[in-house]
Scaffold this active site. Sequence first.
Site, PDB file in Angstrom:
ATOM      1  CG  ASP A 246      -2.032  -0.989   1.144  1.00  0.00           C
ATOM      2  OD1 ASP A 246      -2.241  -1.537   0.048  1.00  0.00           O
ATOM      3  OD2 ASP A 246      -2.697  -1.222   2.172  1.00  0.00           O
ATOM      4  CG  ASP A 259      -1.687  -3.444   4.956  1.00  0.00           C
ATOM      5  OD1 ASP A 259      -2.001  -3.025   3.828  1.00  0.00           O
ATOM      6  OD2 ASP A 259      -2.009  -4.566   5.376  1.00  0.00           O
ATOM      7  CE  LYS A 261      -4.782  -4.929   5.839  1.00  0.00           C
ATOM      8  NZ  LYS A 261      -4.927  -5.730   4.586  1.00  0.00           N
TER       9      LYS A 261
END
Length: 340
Positions: A246, A259, A261
Amino acid sequence: LVRMKFLQLLSRKPRKLEMLFQVPFCQKQFPCMCLATSACLYSKKKKVNSYEQVDQEKYKNLVYSVTSYKTSAQTPETIFEEDNLLYGPPSKHRPPIKAETKTPKNWVPLINPNKRIPLLSSDSDVPRKIALQKSKMPSVTRILQQTLSPQQAFYLERWKQKMILELGKDGFEEYTKNLFLQGELFHAALESIFLPEEMAAKEQREDVSISGYLSSVQHVLEDVSEVQALESAVQHETLQYLGLVDCVAKYRGQLCVIDWKTSEKPKPTLKNTFDNPLQVAAYIGAINHDANYDFQVSCGLIVVAYKNGSPAHPHFMDPDLCSQYWNKWLLRLEEYVDRN
Protein backbone atom coordinates in the site's frame (compact mmCIF):
# COMPACT_ATOMS: atom_id res chain seq x y z
CA LEU A 1 -13.09 -5.08 106.89
CA VAL A 2 -12.93 -4.51 110.66
CA ARG A 3 -11.36 -1.07 110.12
CA MET A 4 -13.98 -0.17 107.58
CA LYS A 5 -16.84 -1.07 109.89
CA PHE A 6 -15.19 0.83 112.71
CA LEU A 7 -14.88 3.94 110.58
CA GLN A 8 -18.49 3.62 109.50
CA LEU A 9 -19.61 3.68 113.11
CA LEU A 10 -17.43 6.67 113.91
CA SER A 11 -18.66 8.59 110.89
CA ARG A 12 -22.15 8.50 112.32
CA LYS A 13 -20.86 10.43 115.38
CA PRO A 14 -18.68 13.30 114.20
CA ARG A 15 -17.53 14.42 117.64
CA LYS A 16 -16.15 11.08 118.61
CA LEU A 17 -14.25 10.94 115.33
CA GLU A 18 -12.57 14.28 116.12
CA MET A 19 -11.63 13.13 119.62
CA LEU A 20 -10.19 9.99 118.22
CA PHE A 21 -7.79 11.86 115.92
CA GLN A 22 -6.74 14.21 118.73
CA VAL A 23 -5.28 11.32 120.70
CA PRO A 24 -1.58 10.72 119.75
CA PHE A 25 -1.62 6.93 119.89
CA CYS A 26 -4.57 6.90 117.48
CA GLN A 27 -2.43 8.62 114.85
CA LYS A 28 -0.07 5.70 114.95
CA GLN A 29 -2.83 3.15 114.80
CA PHE A 30 -4.75 4.96 112.04
CA PRO A 31 -2.44 7.12 109.95
CA CYS A 32 -3.94 9.69 107.60
CA MET A 33 -2.64 7.88 104.59
CA CYS A 34 -4.41 4.70 105.61
CA LEU A 35 -7.61 6.59 106.27
CA ALA A 36 -7.54 8.41 102.89
CA THR A 37 -6.76 5.26 100.95
CA SER A 38 -9.45 3.24 102.64
CA ALA A 39 -12.02 5.94 102.09
CA CYS A 40 -11.03 6.29 98.40
CA LEU A 41 -11.29 2.59 97.77
CA TYR A 42 -14.59 2.37 99.46
CA SER A 43 -16.15 5.36 97.72
CA LYS A 44 -15.01 4.45 94.19
CA LYS A 45 -17.64 2.61 92.28
CA LYS A 46 -16.73 -0.41 90.26
CA LYS A 47 -16.77 0.35 86.51
CA VAL A 48 -19.29 -1.78 84.71
CA ASN A 49 -18.11 -3.35 81.45
CA SER A 50 -20.93 -3.10 78.93
CA TYR A 51 -19.59 -6.09 77.02
CA GLU A 52 -20.30 -8.34 79.98
CA GLN A 53 -24.00 -7.76 79.43
CA VAL A 54 -23.79 -9.09 75.88
CA ASP A 55 -24.73 -12.68 75.14
CA GLN A 56 -21.12 -13.78 74.74
CA GLU A 57 -21.98 -17.27 73.58
CA LYS A 58 -24.03 -15.85 70.74
CA TYR A 59 -21.49 -13.21 69.74
CA LYS A 60 -18.39 -15.00 70.98
CA ASN A 61 -16.15 -14.23 67.99
CA LEU A 62 -17.24 -10.61 67.78
CA VAL A 63 -16.82 -9.94 71.51
CA TYR A 64 -13.42 -11.60 71.54
CA SER A 65 -12.19 -9.63 68.50
CA VAL A 66 -13.33 -6.31 70.05
CA THR A 67 -12.09 -6.87 73.60
CA SER A 68 -8.76 -8.34 72.53
CA TYR A 69 -8.00 -5.75 69.81
CA LYS A 70 -4.83 -3.70 70.18
CA THR A 71 -3.63 -1.13 67.71
CA SER A 72 0.00 -1.99 68.21
CA ALA A 73 -0.61 -5.67 67.48
CA GLN A 74 -1.08 -5.07 63.73
CA THR A 75 1.90 -6.70 62.04
CA PRO A 76 2.48 -8.13 58.55
CA GLU A 77 1.89 -11.60 60.00
CA THR A 78 -1.51 -10.65 61.42
CA ILE A 79 -2.49 -8.96 58.17
CA PHE A 80 -1.69 -12.13 56.25
CA GLU A 81 -3.73 -14.10 58.80
CA GLU A 82 -6.70 -11.79 58.31
CA ASP A 83 -6.45 -12.08 54.52
CA ASN A 84 -6.21 -15.83 54.83
CA LEU A 85 -9.32 -15.88 57.02
CA LEU A 86 -11.34 -13.57 54.74
CA TYR A 87 -10.20 -14.66 51.28
CA GLY A 88 -8.65 -18.05 51.83
CA PRO A 89 -5.04 -19.12 51.29
CA PRO A 90 -3.26 -17.44 48.37
CA SER A 91 -3.15 -19.54 45.24
CA LYS A 92 0.33 -20.23 44.00
CA HIS A 93 0.39 -18.89 40.47
CA ARG A 94 2.64 -20.73 38.12
CA PRO A 95 3.74 -18.96 34.96
CA PRO A 96 2.39 -20.66 31.84
CA ILE A 97 4.77 -23.00 30.15
CA LYS A 98 5.78 -21.46 26.87
CA ALA A 99 5.29 -23.67 23.89
CA GLU A 100 8.38 -24.51 21.97
CA THR A 101 8.78 -21.97 19.20
CA LYS A 102 9.23 -23.52 15.81
CA THR A 103 12.05 -22.34 13.65
CA PRO A 104 11.69 -22.19 9.88
CA LYS A 105 13.67 -24.79 7.97
CA ASN A 106 14.61 -22.36 5.21
CA TRP A 107 15.37 -19.30 7.30
CA VAL A 108 16.13 -16.07 5.46
CA PRO A 109 16.92 -12.85 7.34
CA LEU A 110 14.40 -10.03 7.29
CA ILE A 111 17.13 -7.46 6.60
CA ASN A 112 19.21 -8.21 3.52
CA PRO A 113 22.90 -8.12 4.52
CA ASN A 114 24.02 -8.08 0.87
CA LYS A 115 21.94 -5.13 -0.26
CA ARG A 116 23.88 -1.95 -0.94
CA ILE A 117 22.05 1.29 -0.32
CA PRO A 118 23.23 4.37 -2.25
CA LEU A 119 23.98 7.51 -0.33
CA LEU A 120 21.66 9.62 -2.47
CA SER A 121 18.44 8.53 -4.10
CA SER A 122 17.84 9.75 -7.65
CA ASP A 123 14.07 10.12 -7.45
CA SER A 124 13.54 10.77 -3.76
CA ASP A 125 10.59 13.13 -4.35
CA VAL A 126 8.61 10.76 -6.57
CA PRO A 127 7.17 7.64 -4.91
CA ARG A 128 7.81 4.34 -6.66
CA LYS A 129 4.79 2.74 -8.27
CA ILE A 130 5.70 -0.57 -9.88
CA ALA A 131 2.85 -2.40 -11.58
CA LEU A 132 2.09 -5.96 -10.50
CA GLN A 133 2.97 -8.41 -13.28
CA LYS A 134 1.43 -11.81 -13.84
CA SER A 135 3.66 -14.47 -12.39
CA LYS A 136 3.62 -18.04 -11.20
CA MET A 137 4.71 -16.82 -7.79
CA PRO A 138 1.93 -16.96 -5.18
CA SER A 139 0.84 -13.71 -3.57
CA VAL A 140 1.10 -12.98 0.14
CA THR A 141 -2.69 -12.79 0.39
CA ARG A 142 -3.16 -16.19 -1.24
CA ILE A 143 -0.57 -17.85 0.99
CA LEU A 144 -2.20 -16.52 4.16
CA GLN A 145 -5.70 -17.50 3.01
CA GLN A 146 -4.68 -21.09 2.26
CA THR A 147 -2.80 -21.58 5.53
CA LEU A 148 -5.43 -20.38 7.98
CA SER A 149 -5.49 -22.25 11.27
CA PRO A 150 -8.57 -24.45 11.93
CA GLN A 151 -9.75 -21.95 14.53
CA GLN A 152 -9.43 -18.99 12.15
CA ALA A 153 -11.18 -20.92 9.38
CA PHE A 154 -14.01 -21.87 11.77
CA TYR A 155 -14.69 -18.29 12.87
CA LEU A 156 -14.46 -16.99 9.31
CA GLU A 157 -16.93 -19.58 8.06
CA ARG A 158 -19.29 -18.94 10.97
CA TRP A 159 -19.26 -15.21 10.23
CA LYS A 160 -19.94 -15.92 6.56
CA GLN A 161 -22.92 -18.18 7.31
CA LYS A 162 -24.31 -15.62 9.76
CA MET A 163 -24.13 -12.88 7.16
CA ILE A 164 -25.77 -15.11 4.55
CA LEU A 165 -28.66 -15.79 6.95
CA GLU A 166 -29.14 -12.07 7.49
CA LEU A 167 -28.60 -10.81 3.94
CA GLY A 168 -29.17 -13.86 1.79
CA LYS A 169 -26.63 -15.29 -0.63
CA ASP A 170 -27.03 -12.54 -3.20
CA GLY A 171 -27.07 -9.87 -0.49
CA PHE A 172 -23.83 -11.20 0.98
CA GLU A 173 -22.13 -11.14 -2.42
CA GLU A 174 -23.28 -7.54 -2.89
CA TYR A 175 -22.02 -6.68 0.62
CA THR A 176 -18.52 -8.09 -0.01
CA LYS A 177 -18.43 -6.42 -3.42
CA ASN A 178 -19.17 -3.04 -1.84
CA LEU A 179 -16.48 -3.64 0.80
CA PHE A 180 -13.84 -4.25 -1.86
CA LEU A 181 -15.04 -1.23 -3.83
CA GLN A 182 -14.84 1.04 -0.78
CA GLY A 183 -11.34 -0.27 -0.06
CA GLU A 184 -10.21 0.52 -3.61
CA LEU A 185 -11.71 4.02 -3.46
CA PHE A 186 -10.11 4.63 -0.07
CA HIS A 187 -6.66 3.60 -1.32
CA ALA A 188 -7.09 5.69 -4.45
CA ALA A 189 -7.99 8.73 -2.35
CA LEU A 190 -4.92 8.25 -0.15
CA GLU A 191 -2.76 7.86 -3.25
CA SER A 192 -4.01 11.22 -4.59
CA ILE A 193 -3.11 12.80 -1.25
CA PHE A 194 0.46 11.49 -1.24
CA LEU A 195 1.26 12.00 -4.93
CA PRO A 196 2.40 15.39 -6.23
CA GLU A 197 -0.38 17.52 -7.66
CA GLU A 198 0.75 17.05 -11.27
CA MET A 199 0.72 13.24 -10.89
CA ALA A 200 -2.57 12.93 -9.02
CA ALA A 201 -5.72 11.97 -10.91
CA LYS A 202 -7.35 15.08 -12.30
CA GLU A 203 -10.88 13.70 -12.07
CA GLN A 204 -10.48 12.45 -8.53
CA ARG A 205 -13.64 13.19 -6.61
CA GLU A 206 -14.45 12.52 -2.99
CA ASP A 207 -16.92 9.68 -2.73
CA VAL A 208 -19.51 9.88 0.04
CA SER A 209 -18.99 6.21 0.89
CA ILE A 210 -15.35 6.80 1.93
CA SER A 211 -15.65 10.24 3.53
CA GLY A 212 -15.80 8.62 6.97
CA TYR A 213 -12.61 6.63 6.32
CA LEU A 214 -10.73 9.75 5.21
CA SER A 215 -11.87 11.67 8.28
CA SER A 216 -10.80 8.72 10.41
CA VAL A 217 -7.15 8.80 9.27
CA GLN A 218 -6.56 12.56 9.33
CA HIS A 219 -4.62 12.47 12.62
CA VAL A 220 -2.41 9.65 11.28
CA LEU A 221 -1.63 11.46 8.02
CA GLU A 222 -0.13 14.31 10.03
CA ASP A 223 2.66 11.93 11.16
CA VAL A 224 3.36 10.47 7.69
CA SER A 225 6.12 11.98 5.55
CA GLU A 226 8.67 11.17 2.82
CA VAL A 227 6.59 8.67 0.89
CA GLN A 228 8.84 6.20 -0.96
CA ALA A 229 6.32 3.88 -2.63
CA LEU A 230 2.56 3.74 -3.33
CA GLU A 231 0.57 0.72 -4.52
CA SER A 232 3.81 -0.82 -5.67
CA ALA A 233 4.61 -4.44 -6.45
CA VAL A 234 7.29 -6.29 -4.48
CA GLN A 235 8.71 -9.78 -4.82
CA HIS A 236 11.10 -11.99 -2.90
CA GLU A 237 13.31 -13.77 -5.42
CA THR A 238 14.77 -16.18 -2.88
CA LEU A 239 11.52 -17.24 -1.21
CA GLN A 240 9.44 -16.92 -4.39
CA TYR A 241 6.42 -14.85 -3.41
CA LEU A 242 5.09 -11.43 -4.35
CA GLY A 243 2.67 -8.76 -3.19
CA LEU A 244 1.34 -5.24 -3.60
CA VAL A 245 2.43 -2.76 -0.93
CA ASP A 246 0.00 0.00 0.00
CA CYS A 247 2.58 2.53 1.11
CA VAL A 248 6.18 2.93 2.21
CA ALA A 249 6.81 6.15 4.10
CA LYS A 250 8.15 7.58 7.34
CA TYR A 251 5.86 7.49 10.32
CA ARG A 252 7.12 9.71 13.13
CA GLY A 253 10.61 9.53 11.66
CA GLN A 254 10.68 5.72 11.15
CA LEU A 255 10.57 4.26 7.63
CA CYS A 256 7.65 1.80 7.60
CA VAL A 257 5.60 -0.41 5.36
CA ILE A 258 2.14 1.07 5.92
CA ASP A 259 -0.94 -1.06 5.40
CA TRP A 260 -4.28 0.79 5.27
CA LYS A 261 -7.26 -1.24 6.49
CA THR A 262 -10.96 -0.39 6.63
CA SER A 263 -13.27 -1.69 9.31
CA GLU A 264 -16.80 -1.21 10.62
CA LYS A 265 -15.84 -2.56 14.04
CA PRO A 266 -13.12 -1.13 16.34
CA LYS A 267 -9.74 -2.87 16.38
CA PRO A 268 -7.83 -1.17 19.20
CA THR A 269 -5.07 -3.78 19.54
CA LEU A 270 -2.68 -5.42 17.11
CA LYS A 271 -4.16 -8.84 17.88
CA ASN A 272 -7.50 -7.64 16.52
CA THR A 273 -5.92 -7.34 13.07
CA PHE A 274 -5.44 -11.14 12.82
CA ASP A 275 -2.94 -11.97 10.02
CA ASN A 276 -2.25 -8.37 8.94
CA PRO A 277 1.07 -8.21 10.90
CA LEU A 278 2.30 -11.28 8.98
CA GLN A 279 1.33 -9.58 5.74
CA VAL A 280 3.30 -6.45 6.67
CA ALA A 281 6.34 -8.53 7.69
CA ALA A 282 6.17 -10.40 4.36
CA TYR A 283 6.15 -7.11 2.44
CA ILE A 284 9.10 -5.79 4.47
CA GLY A 285 11.13 -8.89 3.69
CA ALA A 286 10.24 -8.67 0.01
CA ILE A 287 11.24 -5.00 -0.27
CA ASN A 288 14.57 -5.66 1.45
CA HIS A 289 15.34 -8.43 -1.07
CA ASP A 290 13.92 -6.67 -4.14
CA ALA A 291 16.47 -4.96 -6.41
CA ASN A 292 13.87 -2.40 -7.51
CA TYR A 293 14.08 -0.68 -4.13
CA ASP A 294 17.29 1.04 -3.08
CA PHE A 295 16.36 1.13 0.61
CA GLN A 296 15.55 -1.28 3.41
CA VAL A 297 12.69 -1.21 5.91
CA SER A 298 12.68 -2.52 9.46
CA CYS A 299 9.33 -1.20 10.84
CA GLY A 300 5.67 -1.58 9.98
CA LEU A 301 2.41 0.26 10.55
CA ILE A 302 -1.16 -1.00 10.32
CA VAL A 303 -3.78 1.75 10.21
CA VAL A 304 -7.38 0.70 10.81
CA ALA A 305 -9.80 3.34 9.48
CA TYR A 306 -13.47 3.41 10.45
CA LYS A 307 -16.47 4.12 8.29
CA ASN A 308 -18.20 6.25 10.94
CA GLY A 309 -15.25 8.66 11.01
CA SER A 310 -14.02 7.80 14.50
CA PRO A 311 -10.22 8.19 14.93
CA ALA A 312 -8.28 5.39 13.25
CA HIS A 313 -6.12 3.04 15.30
CA PRO A 314 -2.46 3.08 14.17
CA HIS A 315 -0.58 -0.07 15.23
CA PHE A 316 3.18 0.47 15.05
CA MET A 317 5.48 -2.53 14.67
CA ASP A 318 9.05 -1.97 15.82
CA PRO A 319 12.00 -4.01 14.43
CA ASP A 320 11.77 -6.66 17.16
CA LEU A 321 8.06 -7.17 16.57
CA CYS A 322 8.59 -7.30 12.83
CA SER A 323 11.23 -10.00 13.29
CA GLN A 324 8.82 -12.09 15.36
CA TYR A 325 6.11 -11.89 12.71
CA TRP A 326 8.68 -12.53 10.00
CA ASN A 327 9.46 -15.92 11.56
CA LYS A 328 5.73 -16.70 11.74
CA TRP A 329 5.36 -15.72 8.11
CA LEU A 330 8.20 -18.05 7.09
CA LEU A 331 6.42 -20.93 8.83
CA ARG A 332 3.17 -20.15 7.00
CA LEU A 333 5.10 -19.97 3.72
CA GLU A 334 6.67 -23.38 4.39
CA GLU A 335 3.22 -24.79 5.17
CA TYR A 336 1.91 -23.46 1.87
CA VAL A 337 4.83 -24.92 -0.07
CA ASP A 338 4.36 -28.33 1.58
CA ARG A 339 0.65 -28.36 0.71
CA ASN A 340 1.28 -27.44 -2.92
